[in-house]
Scaffold this active site. Structure first.
Site, PDB file in Angstrom:
ATOM      1  N   ILE A 186       0.828  -1.200   0.000  1.00 30.59           N
ATOM      2  CA  ILE A 186       0.000   0.000   0.000  1.00 30.59           C
ATOM      3  C   ILE A 186       0.864   1.252   0.000  1.00 30.59           C
ATOM      4  CG2 ILE A 186      -0.226  -0.016   2.535  1.00 30.59           C
ATOM      5  CD1 ILE A 186      -3.138   1.031   2.052  1.00 30.59           C
ATOM      6  N   LYS A 267      10.776  -1.942  -8.113  1.00 27.67           N
ATOM      7  CA  LYS A 267       9.625  -2.822  -7.893  1.00 27.67           C
ATOM      8  C   LYS A 267      10.077  -4.233  -7.501  1.00 27.67           C
ATOM      9  CE  LYS A 267       6.124  -0.094  -8.637  1.00 27.67           C
ATOM     10  NZ  LYS A 267       5.228  -0.211  -9.789  1.00 27.67           N
ATOM     11  N   GLY A 289      -1.458  -2.799  -6.650  1.00 27.99           N
ATOM     12  CA  GLY A 289      -2.437  -2.016  -7.397  1.00 27.99           C
ATOM     13  C   GLY A 289      -2.026  -1.765  -8.834  1.00 27.99           C
ATOM     14  N   GLN A 298       4.734  -1.132 -15.738  1.00 30.56           N
ATOM     15  CA  GLN A 298       3.564  -2.006 -15.751  1.00 30.56           C
ATOM     16  C   GLN A 298       3.205  -2.498 -17.153  1.00 30.56           C
ATOM     17  OE1 GLN A 298       0.491   0.043 -13.492  1.00 30.56           O
ATOM     18  NE2 GLN A 298       1.889   0.368 -11.780  1.00 30.56           N
ATOM     19  N   CYS A 458     -12.488  15.844  13.787  1.00 27.79           N
ATOM     20  CA  CYS A 458     -13.042  14.890  12.828  1.00 27.79           C
ATOM     21  C   CYS A 458     -13.993  13.978  13.586  1.00 27.79           C
ATOM     22  CB  CYS A 458     -11.953  14.084  12.113  1.00 27.79           C
ATOM     23  SG  CYS A 458     -11.058  12.932  13.182  1.00 27.79           S
TER      24      CYS A 458
END
Length: 484
Positions: A186, A267, A289, A298, A458
């Protein structure tokens, strides 16, 4: 008042043992989530549905229960119902009439009935009887079977009549933990948030691996995304958040690796490191992703070269999605605003990236790395229970920095996303309120009057604490957290 939870159709198609296992897991997941809303929440599993009872003395919990159920994987839809008993078809009609008499005035309608159990009537007979009575004894415009203004939805189960008052669409997918765990890479951007969500929805406990390339602010932002995904869609199970300091890898890439190979090498180093971490955690697959052709690393050729660095399965749920579709999905799941403010580091380190990497050349470049580089960064990585993200903020934001009351010379900053702020506007009489979304706060806070004290607000308090911590680390002393 009850909620009837309908299982996702793919669960219904499973063999009896698998269906039973999935249904039991969904029951447990629902109970785990709703118990955090109210300890008295009761959940009861049946063969083809799950019943959720709202405590009679707490009808106000219905909205909170409905919102949570809508975000639990494995649910097709949820209907909120009021429960009645009956003895005959006419008894059903007599109970429906007072509920719908005023609603049907000047409207077209139809009656839809779902029935289970042994009765001396069928569903169509109930629809005709109740519909005929409502048409005759209300001010409705008439019956319209296609596209009516109002649909009277009834469910009959043995001697119980359920009058549907609200239908809530579910996520679909499979119940959490019915599939094996995955480790999601992530970055906080649009893609990684959506890919993580896809596997949560598919029933896999999704742990998070973050490669820190941008310092404290980047890590704080990514933790916000991961915490949001877990809290909203995966709260029924514990997961881990692993932060890996990747600056040393980037430094060696910039110093030692051929410019055209930098993106692919970066990567591959990420995949190697994540695979080592996943193996340590007993996880069989990585999630990324990546989307075909979106950036230079990619292309099919480059993805093939990247995959060769590990034997671990690499899953790419977004591989054929267009960027706009990914952004639309991020908006739907609530990660768009996070992603908008997240800097992108991976694409800027190579000026002329190759789109057709050659494995032998890449492997030759990788021999230039320090031998124990991956060992070093794994040793420096930090693994936490994702629940600790909020707890850490509670510990690091001291009591003097969290306030429940406001002085007249203090200013409240509502840092919620614009959509959330519009739906539940914050109003405090006599107090100045500024509206600066969290993703703009870091850049706009410096322009505010330094003589005033600012209280960040918040809904849940997690994001305000994360933002306050970042600002304090930047040297600002005029910021606190407002928790009314």
């Amino acid at each position: 008042m009850k909620f009837i939870v309908k299982l996702y159709p793919e669960i219904m198609m499973k063999s009896k043992p698998v269906r039973m296992r999935f249904t039991k897991m969904l029951e447990t997941n629902i109970r785990n989530v709703l118990k955090k809303v109210d300890e008295d929440a009761k959940v009861q599993r049946q063969w083809d549905r799950i019943m959720v009872m709202v405590p009679k003395d707490k009808p106000e919990l219905a909205q909170a229960f409905g919102e949570r159920l809508a975000c639990i994987p494995g649910i097709a839809h949820v209907v909120q119902v009021d429960e009645y008993s009956f003895e005959s078809v006419d008894d059903i009609y007599q109970q429906v009439l007072p509920v719908y008499r005023d609603q049907l005035a000047g409207k077209t309608f139809c009656v839809r009935v779902k029935r289970t159990g042994d009765h001396d009537f069928n569903s169509i007979e109930v629809e005709r009887y109740v519909g005929g009575g409502l048409n005759q004894f209300t001010d409705a415009l008439g019956v319209r079977l296609k596209n009516p203004d109002i649909t009277v939805n009834l469910e009959i189960e043995r001697d119980n009549l359920y009058m549907v008052t609200k239908r809530i669409e579910g996520l679909g997918g499979f119940p959490m933990a019915t599939q094996e765990d995955v480790l999601s890479l992530i970055s906080g951007g649009f893609d990684s948030g959506v890919s993580s969500y896809q596997f949560i929805k598919k029933g896999a406990r999704t742990h998070y691996c973050f490669f820190n390339l941008g310092g404290a602010q980047h890590e704080i932002g990514v933790k916000q995304v991961a915490y949001h995904l877990w809290k909203t869609y995966g709260e029924s199970h514990k997961v881990k958040f692993i932060s890996v300091p990747f600056e040393p890898v980037v430094a060696e890439i910039l110093e030692r690796i051929d410019n055209g190979q930098m993106g692919v090498v970066l990567k591959r180093m990420m995949m190697r490191t994540a695979a080592r971490i996943a193996d340590r955690m007993g996880i069989q697959a990585l999630v990324t992703g990546e989307s075909l052709g979106q950036v230079s690393s990619q292309t099919l050729t480059n993805l093939n070269v990247i995959d060769r660095c590990t034997e671990l399965l690499i899953l790419r749920p977004l591989i054929a999605m267009d960027k706009q579709d990914i952004i639309n999905e991020s908006r739907k799941i609530g990660t768009e605003d996070f992603a908008k403010s997240m800097p992108e580091y991976c694409g800027v380190i190579s000026q002329k990236p190759t789109v057709k990497a050659v494995l032998a050349k890449v492997e030759a470049e990788e021999k230039k790395f320090s031998e124990d580089l991956i060992d070093q960064i794994i040793a420096q990585s930090v693994t936490i229970d994702i629940r600790e993200i909020a707890e850490q903020m509670d510990t690091r934001i001291t009591e003097t920095e969290t306030v429940a009351s406001i002085d007249t010379n203090q200013v409240v900053i509502d840092i919620r996303a614009p959509e959330e702020e519009e739906s539940k506007p914050l109003q405090i009489e006599g107090i100045e309120i500024k509206r600066i979304p969290f993703f703009k706060l870091a850049t706009q806070f410096a322009d505010l009057d330094k003589q005033k004290t600012y209280l960040l607000y918040c809904e849940r308090g997690v994001m305000s604490k994360l933002q306050a911590l970042y600002l304090i680390e930047q040297g600002y002393t005029n910021v606190k957290v407002y928790r009314p």
